[in-house]
Design an enzyme around this catalytic site. Sequence first.
Site, PDB file in Angstrom:
ATOM      1  N   GLU A  27       0.889  -1.171   0.000  1.00  0.00           N
ATOM      2  CA  GLU A  27       0.000   0.000   0.000  1.00  0.00           C
ATOM      3  C   GLU A  27       0.918   1.210   0.000  1.00  0.00           C
ATOM      4  O   GLU A  27       1.466   1.579   1.038  1.00  0.00           O
ATOM      5  CB  GLU A  27      -0.877   0.014   1.261  1.00  0.00           C
ATOM      6  CG  GLU A  27      -1.841  -1.150   1.368  1.00  0.00           C
ATOM      7  CD  GLU A  27      -3.030  -1.040   0.431  1.00  0.00           C
ATOM      8  OE1 GLU A  27      -3.249   0.051  -0.133  1.00  0.00           O
ATOM      9  OE2 GLU A  27      -3.721  -2.037   0.237  1.00  0.00           O
ATOM     10  N   CYS A  47      -2.385   9.249   2.244  1.00  0.00           N
ATOM     11  CA  CYS A  47      -2.030   8.763   0.907  1.00  0.00           C
ATOM     12  C   CYS A  47      -3.162   8.985  -0.090  1.00  0.00           C
ATOM     13  O   CYS A  47      -2.936   8.965  -1.288  1.00  0.00           O
ATOM     14  CB  CYS A  47      -1.670   7.286   0.974  1.00  0.00           C
ATOM     15  SG  CYS A  47      -2.941   6.349   1.814  1.00  0.00           S
TER      16      CYS A  47
HETATM   17  P1  NAP Z   1       8.121   5.393   4.777  1.00  0.00           P
HETATM   18  O1  NAP Z   1       9.287   6.244   4.986  1.00  0.00           O
HETATM   19  O2  NAP Z   1       8.103   4.473   3.610  1.00  0.00           O
HETATM   20  O3  NAP Z   1       7.935   4.562   6.147  1.00  0.00           O
HETATM   21  C1  NAP Z   1       6.904   3.628   6.320  1.00  0.00           C
HETATM   22  C2  NAP Z   1       7.397   2.537   7.254  1.00  0.00           C
HETATM   23  O4  NAP Z   1       8.521   1.895   6.674  1.00  0.00           O
HETATM   24  C3  NAP Z   1       7.847   3.044   8.606  1.00  0.00           C
HETATM   25  O5  NAP Z   1       7.552   2.069   9.583  1.00  0.00           O
HETATM   26  C4  NAP Z   1       9.359   3.143   8.433  1.00  0.00           C
HETATM   27  O6  NAP Z   1      10.046   3.051   9.653  1.00  0.00           O
HETATM   28  C5  NAP Z   1       9.613   1.925   7.580  1.00  0.00           C
HETATM   29  N1  NAP Z   1      10.846   1.964   6.800  1.00  0.00           N
HETATM   30  C6  NAP Z   1      11.490   3.034   6.272  1.00  0.00           C
HETATM   31  N2  NAP Z   1      12.587   2.616   5.588  1.00  0.00           N
HETATM   32  C7  NAP Z   1      12.625   1.266   5.689  1.00  0.00           C
HETATM   33  C8  NAP Z   1      13.511   0.246   5.206  1.00  0.00           C
HETATM   34  N3  NAP Z   1      14.581   0.539   4.454  1.00  0.00           N
HETATM   35  N4  NAP Z   1      13.240  -1.044   5.516  1.00  0.00           N
HETATM   36  C9  NAP Z   1      12.161  -1.359   6.258  1.00  0.00           C
HETATM   37  N5  NAP Z   1      11.298  -0.449   6.750  1.00  0.00           N
HETATM   38  C10 NAP Z   1      11.518   0.850   6.457  1.00  0.00           C
HETATM   39  O7  NAP Z   1       6.775   6.232   4.646  1.00  0.00           O
HETATM   40  P2  NAP Z   1       6.292   7.386   5.606  1.00  0.00           P
HETATM   41  O8  NAP Z   1       6.961   8.627   5.202  1.00  0.00           O
HETATM   42  O9  NAP Z   1       6.366   6.975   7.014  1.00  0.00           O
HETATM   43  O10 NAP Z   1       4.735   7.405   5.246  1.00  0.00           O
HETATM   44  C11 NAP Z   1       4.233   8.155   4.247  1.00  0.00           C
HETATM   45  C12 NAP Z   1       4.058   7.357   2.968  1.00  0.00           C
HETATM   46  O11 NAP Z   1       3.176   6.271   3.187  1.00  0.00           O
HETATM   47  C13 NAP Z   1       3.413   8.202   1.882  1.00  0.00           C
HETATM   48  O12 NAP Z   1       4.021   7.961   0.651  1.00  0.00           O
HETATM   49  C14 NAP Z   1       1.976   7.698   1.882  1.00  0.00           C
HETATM   50  O13 NAP Z   1       1.310   7.918   0.678  1.00  0.00           O
HETATM   51  C15 NAP Z   1       2.158   6.254   2.199  1.00  0.00           C
HETATM   52  N6  NAP Z   1       0.915   5.676   2.746  1.00  0.00           N
HETATM   53  C16 NAP Z   1       0.218   4.812   1.959  1.00  0.00           C
HETATM   54  C17 NAP Z   1      -0.972   4.274   2.426  1.00  0.00           C
HETATM   55  C18 NAP Z   1      -1.745   3.326   1.572  1.00  0.00           C
HETATM   56  O14 NAP Z   1      -2.630   2.643   2.098  1.00  0.00           O
HETATM   57  N7  NAP Z   1      -1.479   3.217   0.282  1.00  0.00           N
HETATM   58  C19 NAP Z   1      -1.440   4.608   3.695  1.00  0.00           C
HETATM   59  C20 NAP Z   1      -0.713   5.492   4.468  1.00  0.00           C
HETATM   60  C21 NAP Z   1       0.480   6.018   3.973  1.00  0.00           C
HETATM   61  P3  NAP Z   1      10.595   4.365  10.434  1.00  0.00           P
HETATM   62  O15 NAP Z   1       9.593   5.437  10.198  1.00  0.00           O
HETATM   63  O16 NAP Z   1      10.675   3.935  11.821  1.00  0.00           O
HETATM   64  O17 NAP Z   1      11.903   4.653   9.802  1.00  0.00           O
END
Ligand code: NAP
Length: 477
Positions: free
Chosen positions: A249, A283
């Site tokens: 997602e 998102c």
């Molecule tokens: P993110 O940076 O991708 O982080 C999401 C999760 O992944 C967090 O738990 C983060 O941990 C972890 N993470 C980051 N780098 C990682 C790696 N290399 N390996 C494993 N895990 C890793 O996203 P965000 O900035 O938190 O969230 C915003 C994004 O999520 C936006 O693009 C939004 O559109 C998307 N989103 C999508 C949906 C959907 O249903 N499609 C819903 C909500 C949000 P840490 O934060 O602890 O580093």
Amino acid sequence: MERIVNQSLLNGLCNQGDDAIAVYNPSTQRIIGYVPSLSKSGIQEKIQSAKLAQREWQQKTAAERSLVLMRWYDLVIENANDLASIMTLEQGKPFAEARGEVMYGASFIQWFAEEGKRTYGDTIPTPASNKRIMTIKQPVGVTAAITPWNFPIAMITRKVAPALAAGCSCIVKPANQTPMCAYALSELALQAGLPKDLFCVVSNASSRLVGDIFCNDQDIKKLSFTGSTEVGRTLIKQCADTIKRTSMELGGNAPFIVFEDADIEQAVAGAIASKFRNAGQTCVCANRLYVHTTIYDDFVEKFVDAASSLVVGDGFDQEVSVGPLIDEKAKADVMSLLSGAVKEGAKLSLGGDELDGNFIPPTVLTEVTKNMSIVQEEIFGPIAPIIRFSDESDLLEQANDTQYGLASYFYTQNIQRAFRIAEKLEFGMVGLNEGIISTEVAPFGGVKQSGFGREGAKQGIEEYLNIKYICLGAIDS
Ligand code: NAP
């Protein structure tokens, strides 16, 4: 933390120390607590415990599993105010909105407690008279989930509830910015009678380390991720070695289209709700608004008027409807997109001022054009860029011209156009005369680089089930 009446919800927290991860309140930028940073071997032990727990859990009937899930649901509802307070503290969203998310998150537990009883297989008309053919559905086994900070409860229950209902176990790594909601949810699941180790939360200062462990572990049979497209891409690659099932997602870049035959009041209300909920950090939020040139000025006037009445501030203040951004970096990124758009010629029609802390006021940009970076990128903040259009087919081309394909919205009163546009938008979800589309009963998910797999609805539990085909032979002997 004195706001929390049921102190057991804070059982997952630890004291300050070398191994502790500090959790901040984005409104005050002060530390509110610490969660443990589990070592690599500690995480691997949790996976082994989840494996043992899952073996017993899958032997239970769906009805037995459902009863535990319903008790968990009841406890989440009973503790809704405390859970919402924890969320406002660590995530910043206004308390009423946080409470709304708790109810929304709980709805997935209730929904999948029911759906778990309906994971039917098929009996298939046989191609040979001495054979009978059937399928059954079985849990995939140990599953893992990585979740973001913007919906710290709903993004977890949307994965854990179907996993448990299907007979799987689930290990969750929440975002380090909002882990307290995750620990509180797992505490309530334990209190509801969920066997220990079946749903556990792990945190580590390095999300990359947890990702490596999850993706490479042979015992984890499925990874479900919600977060950015960039990290999703990395995780898909990492899961290739163990041929792990994944659901993704990912990010979005939702167009919000207002045709000349739309009900403008409805369109303004929908755009305000979609754009400014969670301070624009969703998102599915309207990322770029396209308004027909004949109603552009009227729409902008009404939209600016409505946006200017939104109050920005600490989510515990009852007047506030727009909270802070999650951190300083998120704010800097959004402000940079905003100043870039102004340099490229967009007109600032509301907001844009530099506030203290992590706050950004509701901001409206007009006379935006299709090549500006604010249109190409996911903004993730309370900035509404409004673009003028006159031709339907050119508009569709612009709306679909993105790597993302999650949510889209359009407003029209014309029935032919309603069908035409809904079918031609290259997105997994379409809001037609509606700005808020998330619900547990509908399949949530994207196409293109917004990912694959569906959450919620009858489809959501399929992500945690394998189909087994059984061929029974020698019937005639
Ligand atoms: P993110 O940076 O991708 O982080 C999401 C999760 O992944 C967090 O738990 C983060 O941990 C972890 N993470 C980051 N780098 C990682 C790696 N290399 N390996 C494993 N895990 C890793 O996203 P965000 O900035 O938190 O969230 C915003 C994004 O999520 C936006 O693009 C939004 O559109 C998307 N989103 C999508 C949906 C959907 O249903 N499609 C819903 C909500 C949000 P840490 O934060 O602890 O580093």
